[in-house]
Structures are given as structure tokens and as C-alpha cells.
Enzyme design. Structure first.
Site, PDB file in Angstrom:
ATOM      1  N   ASP A  55      48.514  40.112  21.844  1.00 42.76           N
ATOM      2  CA  ASP A  55      47.325  41.045  22.035  1.00 42.76           C
ATOM      3  C   ASP A  55      46.807  39.947  20.685  1.00 42.76           C
ATOM      4  O   ASP A  55      48.031  40.074  19.209  1.00 42.76           O
ATOM      5  CB  ASP A  55      48.386  42.598  21.223  1.00 42.76           C
TER       6      ASP A  55
ATOM      7  N   ASP B 249      41.904  42.914  18.792  1.00 41.35           N
ATOM      8  CA  ASP B 249      42.236  44.791  18.443  1.00 41.35           C
ATOM      9  C   ASP B 249      41.114  44.096  17.936  1.00 41.35           C
ATOM     10  O   ASP B 249      40.643  43.926  17.627  1.00 41.35           O
ATOM     11  CB  ASP B 249      43.552  44.310  18.034  1.00 41.35           C
TER      12      ASP B 249
ATOM     13  N   GLU C  58      39.030  45.563  22.408  1.00 40.63           N
ATOM     14  CA  GLU C  58      39.091  46.554  22.349  1.00 40.63           C
ATOM     15  C   GLU C  58      37.742  47.009  21.393  1.00 40.63           C
ATOM     16  O   GLU C  58      38.163  46.740  20.293  1.00 40.63           O
ATOM     17  CB  GLU C  58      40.844  47.177  21.762  1.00 40.63           C
TER      18      GLU C  58
ATOM     19  N   HIS D 151      49.245  52.717  23.817  1.00 41.10           N
ATOM     20  CA  HIS D 151      50.769  52.778  22.943  1.00 41.10           C
ATOM     21  C   HIS D 151      50.060  53.813  21.852  1.00 41.10           C
ATOM     22  O   HIS D 151      50.940  55.005  20.880  1.00 41.10           O
ATOM     23  CB  HIS D 151      50.487  51.618  22.473  1.00 41.10           C
ATOM     24  N   ASP D 152      48.064  54.017  22.151  1.00 38.63           N
ATOM     25  CA  ASP D 152      47.672  54.458  20.407  1.00 38.63           C
ATOM     26  C   ASP D 152      47.406  56.352  21.728  1.00 38.63           C
ATOM     27  O   ASP D 152      46.372  57.251  20.989  1.00 38.63           O
ATOM     28  CB  ASP D 152      46.553  54.134  20.462  1.00 38.63           C
TER      29      ASP D 152
END
Ligand code: NOJ
Length: 553
Positions: free
Chosen positions: A96, A196, A249, A323-324
């Protein structure tokens, strides 16, 4: 980037996967110890959420040192061992890369604070205007997007937490530094990268006031210069690596931009994460609200994104969870009687579409939102800020809590349930976030007598063997049906078609089969109920949360 359509990616949130040293926090050795479990799924790559040195104000998305492993997760030797062990089972590593911002603990920020001109230019530093902040932008975590830069007259921009300072990508030196980071990890045998919030790196040249929240996003989202940056990133780093798999993302992006980000001939990224389908339970676009999901809207969004990305040559990441997000099973499925059936149905709906599926750890055993009873159970800064903002708006504590409970990111960050023990077999010590449903849902029971894990194995296998799934085009049908989401996958050079039917509700439902498919012989590829080959009639009836994937000629 070979055979992208055949790949499946598993996501591990290291902090919550497995704690090997009894401190309540997951770690790299913990992941190594669970490699046999990972192997069973037969995935191709694992995306790891950040485990670089970080004060953890945003759980590792605030990076203080891009070149080292945070000691709470392990050492560089642990990382190298992990890469090696995964390679032995043919699983690649996706890291990430949080390159839009860095922690205010990062040496770049510290040097800037000390007055070093070179590093001052790494950040967006602006003077206040007539006693006010440089502009009226809001942080995505609540509050203004500007904070005072030490005891100078300047403010620095942070689209997220005040401890996450935005890096100024307009400065070529910043881009060079960030490309160096990517190449460092490539030299360690890493071929996968998740970037990200990469589409907010091209802020408008002039950081002017915005007139409203929608306009505001346009000032820093998907600006044309992002494409230039991504092309540069591609050339300077992974571009020539045939094994590379990259995903951006994309915050509030558009289809046209997503095509450009992911179309191979553009030389930017392999694919995009987009989130429109996960906002169908937002009231008037507001995340911190609690309403049932809008199924027709969900279908519309899948249809639009799948068909248009296909026509334009773009490539989607396919996912329900990360995870969000609160667990999809709690949002779109059933957590009681039909937990298994609805988990399988949801998996079918996304896995057989066009793109690359991602499985978030725990999804393959049907994990659901934890049943917390107080705000003290939550850790995430975003959830805490939201609770404050909601009560400030006049909601009672109970109302605000209900909303936070339904949307908090901590829902999916709960430790993996390995068994039914007090700490779910995740740790010997009290975990950083508590599990609640491990007595009912855990790996041990699932592998012994569950059906979800087995179903995921089948889905993954199918993608690797069926060209219709890995390479096929997509067309939706039964678009107006209030319960069924259905699509066709087809190849230009073949008469074979894959038809997928999924019932999103707990009520049995009958629908008319489109005429062109009637009377066709079908072969069942996969179903979560008993299903046998046959001939398509003029109607089909789907059981509660039934998923049905068939091949016709
Ligand atoms: C997206 C990440 O997935 C999220 O967890 C993080 O808080 C923000 N980007 C900021 O880095």
C-alpha cells in the site's frame, strides 16, 4: 501484467490478522504462521495495508518512514521472509503506497518545520487570509483541511487528519522522492502496488475557496494532471515489469477518468478501486446516515460501471469489503438464518463480473459487523469525529451511536476470528479491537463444517478455468427486476455465454427469462443451492439469496 483476468487478490489488514507475539496487535510473523490457511484459497496476490513506520493516527496511513517496517509489525527480515514464503506458494505481494500525504512525523515534514527551503516546498504551505485559513476546504475526516504550521505564519494542507500532511506533487522533486520509494520496494521483490487516494494528488494550481462541497472535491479530484503523474510513475517504476499489478484507490472518480487510469494503452495503472456501489445506503450522499440499501441503484451502478468500463477498455477491481467499509454481509445480506447463502450470493455477484476480484480477510468465512455497545469500543478517529459531529447536530447519543455503529470502519478492522476463544484465537492478549461473534463465526468451524470458504475456493478456481469469466465482455439483463441482479458474459469469438442470476433477498422470487435464452440447454457452473443441468424455461425461480451461474450455447 499477464493474465490479469485470471487473478484474485486477498487483502490482509496486518494489525488484525494474527498476533504472533502476544501484544494484542497482528504482525508479519503472524501472517507467516498462517500461510497454510492462505494457501488453501489459491489466490494470486496479497494486498497488505501499510505496515511502515507510523504513529498510527490513521492506522498506518500516516507514514513517518517509507523505508522501514514499524517495529510493532516486525522487522525488514520478517518482511523478506514473508515475501519469500509467499513466493514459494506462488503468491505475490501488493504493498500500500500512501503517496498523497505523509505523517507530520516524517523527516520531510520535520525538515520543513525547521525551515529547510527544499522541504518546505514538499508541502502545501500557505499564509492565512485576513485572520482566516488559506481557504475553506474541509478535511475528509471532519474539520478544516488546514492546520497551523508550527509557530510560523503558515498553514499546511491536510485532506485527511491533521497529522497527514498533503505532499505537493506539483513539485518534481516530490515525485522523484516518491518514485524512489516504489522502486525500493520493487527491489525487495514486490510486484503489486495499491496507490492510496492517488486521484487527489493533482490539486488545482490556485487553492481557491470552494462554493460547495461538490465543487470543492473538483478542485483536487481527477484533475488532468493526475494522468500525467501516473504515466510518469508508471515509466519511472513498475511500467516494464511484466508481473506488475497495480490498483489506484480513486476517491469520487468518474468512468471516463477510470478508463484512462486503467486502460493498458494509457500506461497508467492496471485497475481502479471505485466506491459508487458502496454508497447506496447513504442518505442523500451522506455516509453518516442509516437507511436500507437501494437495490435498484446498486444494479444501475454496477451496470453503468461494468458496461462502460468494458466498452472503453478500462478494468475494475471487484469488491464488497475492505478496511474502510462495514461488512457487506451486514449491509446487503443476512446475518442470521441466511448468513451463508447471502455471503455466497454476494461473492458470486462480484466475482463473476469483469475485473479483478478482491477478498478482504474474513469475508471467506462470512464475518459480520461486531456488536459493540459503546463509543469506547471504537478506536478509529473517523468514527470518533463522526459521533461528535452527529451529536453536535442535535442527535441524541443513542441515535448518533446507531449511525456510527452501522458505518464505522472499525467494523471490518476487527481481528480475524480464528476460533471461538475469548480473543477469537487472534491473540493471547487483549486485542486492540475486540471481536464479538467468534462463537458463531470462526475459521476453525468454517473449515470443519461451513460452506462459505469452500464456495470461495470454487469461485476462484472457476475464474482461472473459464475464459468467459477472465476475458469475457459483460451485459446486464433483468434490469427492472426488483430482486434479481443478472448478467451475461460473452466472448466475441464464441457462441457460449455465461449467465449469472443472484437473488438479493430472503424471499423466493420468480422472473421471466429473456426470450433469447429460453429453451437453451444449460450446464451449471456454480450454485449455492443444489442445481442440475437442464433447459431454460420461460421463467426461473430463485430461492432466498440463491446464486446461479450457468453456461449456455
Ligand atoms: C484511504 C485508506 O483506505 C484509508 O484507510 C485512509 O484513511 C485514507 N485513504 C487516507 O490515507
Amino acid at each position: 501484467m499477464t493474465d490479469l483476468g485470471k487473478k484474485v487478490i486477498y487483502q490482509i489488514y496486518p494489525k488484525s490478522f494474527y498476533d504472533s507475539n502476544g501484544d494484542g496487535i497482528g504482525d508479519l510473523q503472524g501472517i507467516i504462521q498462517k500461510i497454510d490457511y492462505i494457501k488453501k484459497l489459491n489466490v494470486d496476490m496479497i494486498w497488505f495495508n501499510p505496515f511502515f513506520v507510523s504513529p498510527q493516527n490513521d492506522n498506518g496511513y500516516d507514514i513517518a518512514d517509507y523505508y522501514n517496517i514499524d517495529p510493532r509489525f516486525g522487522t525488514m527480515a520478517d518482511f523478506e521472509e514473508l515475501v519469500k514464503k509467499l513466493k514459494e506458494i506462488h503468491v505475490g505481494v501488493m504493498l500500500d503506497m500512501v503517496l498523497n500525504h505523509c505523517s507530520t512525523e516524517n523527516i520531510w515534514f520535520k525538515k520543513a518545520l525547521a525551515g529547510d527551503e527544499k522541504y518546505r516546498k514538499f508541502f502545501y504551505l500557505r499564509q492565512g487570509k485576513e485572520g482566516k485559513l488559506p481557504n475553506n476546504w474541509q478535511s475528509k475526516f471532519g474539520g478544516p483541511a488546514w492546520s497551523k504550521f508550527g509557530d510560523t505564519d503558515d498553514y499546511y494542507l491536510h485532506l485527511y487528519d491533521p497529522t497527514q500532511a498533503d505532499l505537493d506533487w506539483h513539485n518534481p522533486e516530490v515525485r522523484q522522492e516518491l518514485f524512489k520509494v516504489v522502486n525500493f520496494w520493487r527491489s525487495k521483490g514486490v510486484h503489486g502496488f495499491r496507490f492510496d487516494v492517488i486521484n487527489v494528488t493533482g490539486k488545482a494550481e490556485k487553492l481557491v475557496d470552494s462554493t460547495d462541497p461538490v465543487e470543492e472535491k473538483k478542485l483536487y479530484t481527477d484533475t488532468p494532471v493526475v494522468h500525467k503523474y501516473l504515466k510518469e510513475l508508471n515509466t519511472a517504476t513498475f511500467g516494464k515489469d511484466p508481473e506488475s499489478i497495480t490498483v489506484g484507490e480513486m476517491s469520487s472518480t468518474t468512468i471516463a477518468n477510470s478508463i484512462e487510469y486503467s486502460k493498458p494503452s494509457e500506461h497508467e495503472l492496471s485497475m481502479v478501486f471505485t466506491f459508487h456501489h458502496l454508497k447506496v445506503d447513504y442518505q442523500d450522499g451522506e455516509k453518516w446516515s442509516k437507511i436500507p440499501f437501494d437495490f435498484m441503484k446498486l444494479k444501475e451502478l454496477f451496470t453503468e460501471w461494468q458496461e462502460k468500463m468494458d466498452q472503453g477498455g478500462g478494468w475494475n477491481a471487484l469488491f464488497w469489503n475492505n478496511h474502510d467499509q462495514p461488512w457487506a454481509l451486514t449491509r446487503f445480506g443476512d446475518t442470521g438464518k441466511y448468513r451463508e447463502k447471502s455471503a455466497e450470493m454476494l461473492a458470486t455477484a462480484t466475482h463473476l463480473m469483469r475485473g479483478t476480484p478482491y477478498i478482504y480477510m474474513g469475508e471467506e468465512i462470512g464475518m459480520i459487523d461486531p456488536d459493540y455497545s459503546s463509543m469506547d469500543d471504537y478506536v478509529d478517529i473517523e468514527a470518533k469525529n463522526a459521533f461528535k459531529a452527529l451529536t453536535k447536530k442535535g442527535l441524541s447519543d443513542q441515535e448518533a451511536f446507531g449511525i456510527v455503529k452501522s458505518k464505522a470502519r472499525d467494523n471490518s478492522r476487527v481481528p480475524m476470528h480464528w476460533n471461538n476463544e475469548k480473543y477469537a484465537g487472534f491473540s493471547e492478549y487483549k486485542p486492540w479491537l475486540m471481536p464479538t461473534d467468534q462463537a458463531r463465526i470462526n475459521v476453525q468451524d468454517e473449515l470443519a463444517h461451513g460452506e462459505i470458504f469452500d464456495y470461495y475456493q470454487k469461485l476462484i478456481k472457476l475464474r482461472k478455468s473459464e475464459k468467459l469469466i477472465s476475458d469475457g465482455h459483460i451485459k446486464m439483463f433483468l434490469k427492472d427486476d426488483p430482486q434479481i441482479f443478472a448478467y451475461e458474459r460473452y466472448l466475441e469469438d464464441s457462441d457460449e455465454k455465461l449467465l449469472v442470476f443472484t437473488n438479493f433477498y430472503s424471499k423466493e422470487h420468480t422472473a421471466k427469462v429473456p426470450e433469447k435464452y429460453q429453451d437453451k440447454d444449460f450446464q451449471v457452473l456454480l450454485s449455492n443451492y443444489d442445481a442440475v443441468n437442464g433447459k431454460l424455461a420461460d421463467e426461473i425461480t430463485l430461492a432466498p439469496y440463491e446464486a446461479w451461474a450457468i453456461k449456455i450455447k
